[in-house]
Design an enzyme around this catalytic site. Structure first.
Site, PDB file in Angstrom:
ATOM      1  N   LYS A  53     -13.960 -28.215  18.163  1.00 23.91           N
ATOM      2  CA  LYS A  53     -14.549 -27.891  19.554  1.00 23.91           C
ATOM      3  C   LYS A  53     -13.640 -27.909  20.592  1.00 23.91           C
ATOM      4  O   LYS A  53     -13.456 -27.098  21.563  1.00 23.91           O
ATOM      5  CB  LYS A  53     -16.000 -28.774  19.625  1.00 23.91           C
ATOM      6  CG  LYS A  53     -17.045 -28.362  18.621  1.00 23.91           C
ATOM      7  CD  LYS A  53     -18.272 -29.009  19.034  1.00 23.91           C
ATOM      8  CE  LYS A  53     -18.199 -30.586  18.401  1.00 23.91           C
ATOM      9  NZ  LYS A  53     -18.246 -30.874  16.879  1.00 23.91           N
ATOM     10  N   THR A  54     -13.098 -29.041  20.542  1.00 21.56           N
ATOM     11  CA  THR A  54     -11.929 -29.553  21.769  1.00 21.56           C
ATOM     12  C   THR A  54     -10.873 -28.421  21.672  1.00 21.56           C
ATOM     13  O   THR A  54     -10.412 -27.911  22.648  1.00 21.56           O
ATOM     14  CB  THR A  54     -11.333 -30.897  21.699  1.00 21.56           C
ATOM     15  OG1 THR A  54     -12.572 -31.660  21.562  1.00 21.56           O
ATOM     16  CG2 THR A  54     -10.578 -31.141  22.734  1.00 21.56           C
ATOM     17  N   ASP A  97     -16.821 -34.071  26.416  1.00 18.70           N
ATOM     18  CA  ASP A  97     -17.353 -34.110  24.880  1.00 18.70           C
ATOM     19  C   ASP A  97     -18.500 -35.056  24.742  1.00 18.70           C
ATOM     20  O   ASP A  97     -18.746 -35.751  25.778  1.00 18.70           O
ATOM     21  CB  ASP A  97     -16.080 -34.868  24.276  1.00 18.70           C
ATOM     22  CG  ASP A  97     -15.822 -34.678  22.837  1.00 18.70           C
ATOM     23  OD1 ASP A  97     -16.828 -34.010  22.189  1.00 18.70           O
ATOM     24  OD2 ASP A  97     -15.400 -35.172  21.933  1.00 18.70           O
ATOM     25  N   THR A 128     -22.205 -33.166  18.898  1.00 20.44           N
ATOM     26  CA  THR A 128     -22.784 -33.209  17.541  1.00 20.44           C
ATOM     27  C   THR A 128     -24.080 -33.082  17.308  1.00 20.44           C
ATOM     28  O   THR A 128     -24.873 -33.271  16.306  1.00 20.44           O
ATOM     29  CB  THR A 128     -22.131 -34.474  16.955  1.00 20.44           C
ATOM     30  OG1 THR A 128     -22.419 -35.458  17.641  1.00 20.44           O
ATOM     31  CG2 THR A 128     -20.451 -34.247  16.935  1.00 20.44           C
ATOM     32  N   ARG A 187     -10.094 -31.236  10.811  1.00 19.42           N
ATOM     33  CA  ARG A 187      -9.673 -32.558  11.279  1.00 19.42           C
ATOM     34  C   ARG A 187      -9.420 -33.367  10.195  1.00 19.42           C
ATOM     35  O   ARG A 187      -8.094 -34.105   9.944  1.00 19.42           O
ATOM     36  CB  ARG A 187     -10.576 -33.369  12.240  1.00 19.42           C
ATOM     37  CG  ARG A 187     -10.029 -34.744  12.661  1.00 19.42           C
ATOM     38  CD  ARG A 187     -10.853 -35.225  13.637  1.00 19.42           C
ATOM     39  NE  ARG A 187     -11.083 -34.619  14.834  1.00 19.42           N
ATOM     40  CZ  ARG A 187     -12.304 -34.751  15.552  1.00 19.42           C
ATOM     41  NH1 ARG A 187     -13.350 -35.840  15.221  1.00 19.42           N
ATOM     42  NH2 ARG A 187     -12.299 -33.956  16.704  1.00 19.42           N
TER      43      ARG A 187
END
Length: 352
Positions: A80-81, A125, A174, A233
């Site tokens: 997402k980032t 975030d 999330t 990740r």
């Protein structure tokens, strides 16, 4: 394009876990930043979302307007980032990155909003963790690009409307269900990021290995991909750990056998389950006859935080069909019994 991160985010990490080493946080940030793609072509996976965003960005450029506000949701580690950074790069604007826990006081959110320039992107975030005051400040900022401020006290109180340059807010969460309705409704574009398949993760691993000068073959990449829980990740971190193992125990090249050996040593099985995942599932099977059992009870029994279980462990276990949520609590599925080697759902005796 430049990326400006809020230093308060770093401070929050230290406050939440005072035993964490600052060097470790900085290393993780530098490692992730070094391998982040800058273009849609380099960004692997999320194909449908990328095509939608390309059209949206092209339309915004032709209209010479900022993008609509965007909300990305889904399990952690799916990019997402990174995607926010790609959008900023494609729009040719700067991006400022912060997190909701860092915006505790009204002046925190006011300061960052007033520092924005026309067309810039603000990325928040964990946006579901915004406090009520910060949310209410965001409402007029997102909708009308103004900042409502009050001065004075009691009968001398005055309200001022300060215009803001038009900007784009990108929120990441999330837990989309925990966002308030008024905040969610102010996002023009809402997308869920999905778990990656093994082939996509293998491409991510090969790309990361190329950037870090790690020697890896296709079969080695696929082994790591299969144990990466569908998450880039995790895949990127595992490729470094396996690379260390290959360098010390072998000739430095990651092959199928080397990857299997390294990941077995790290106790990550062929499903991608780690020690905590297996401990959680075995606890429900052996102590609670397969469930249902409450999440707080599980967290206390295995010594983990409830949020860690909900945000890190559960999404993948649910997606793989190993865990089930019921109104009465969590239950282990028949597939989990088979995977862990238990005879039947009603038996507490293991095959081991």
């Amino acid at each position: 394009m430049s990326i400006i991160s809020d230093d308060n985010d770093f401070c929050k990490q230290i406050k939440r876990n005072p035993n964490i080493k600052s060097e470790t946080i900085e290393f993780d940030k530098n490692f992730e930043n070094s391998i982040r793609p800058k273009t849609f072509e380099a960004y692997i996976g999320q194909t449908a979302l990328k095509e939608t965003l390309k059209i949206t960005i092209e339309a915004a450029k032709k209209r010479e307007l900022p993008l609509d506000h965007l909300l990305f949701y889904g399990p952690p580690g799916l990019g997402k980032t990174t995607l926010a950074g790609v959008i900023a790069e494609q729009m040719g604007v700067d991006i400022k990155i912060t997190s909701a826990p860092a915006l505790e006081r009204p002046r925190d959110i006011i300061g960052i909003l007033m520092s924005l320039k026309g067309g810039e992107i603000l990325f928040i975030d964990e946006i579901h963790r915004l406090n009520k005051v910060a949310e209410e400040i965001l409402y007029p900022a997102m909708e009308d690009f103004v900042l409502d401020m009050t001065t004075g006290k009691s009968q001398t109180v005055k309200t001022m409307r300060i215009p803001l340059p038009k900007f784009t807010l990108i929120g990441a969460t999330t837990k989309a269900g925990e966002l308030s309705g008024p905040l969610r409704d102010r996002f023009g574009i809402v997308h869920r990021l999905e778990f990656y398949n093994n082939e996509e993760l293998a491409k991510v691993i090969e790309r990361t290995a190329g950037i870090l000068n790690i020697d890896i073959d296709e079969k080695g990449a696929l082994v790591i991909a299969k144990r990466s829980r569908g998450t880039p990740r995790i895949a990127n971190r595992l490729v470094k750990r396996v690379s260390d193992f290959a360098l010390v125990k072998h000739d430095g090249k990651i092959t199928e056998n080397v990857a299997d050996e390294a990941l077995d040593m790290l106790k990550i099985d062929e499903f991608g389950l780690d020690t905590t995942d297996r401990l959680l599932l075995k606890l429900i099977i052996e102590k609670y006859d397969g469930g249902p059992v409450g999440i707080e009870t599980i967290a206390a029994a295995i010594g983990e935080d409830v949020r860690t279980i909900e945000d890190v462990c559960e999404p993948f276990l649910l997606q793989k069909g190993l865990l089930q949520r019921t109104p009465r609590g969590r239950k282990v599925s028949p597939e989990a019994y088979r995977h862990l080697g238990y005879k039947t759902i009603n038996s507490q005796q293991s095959l081991f």
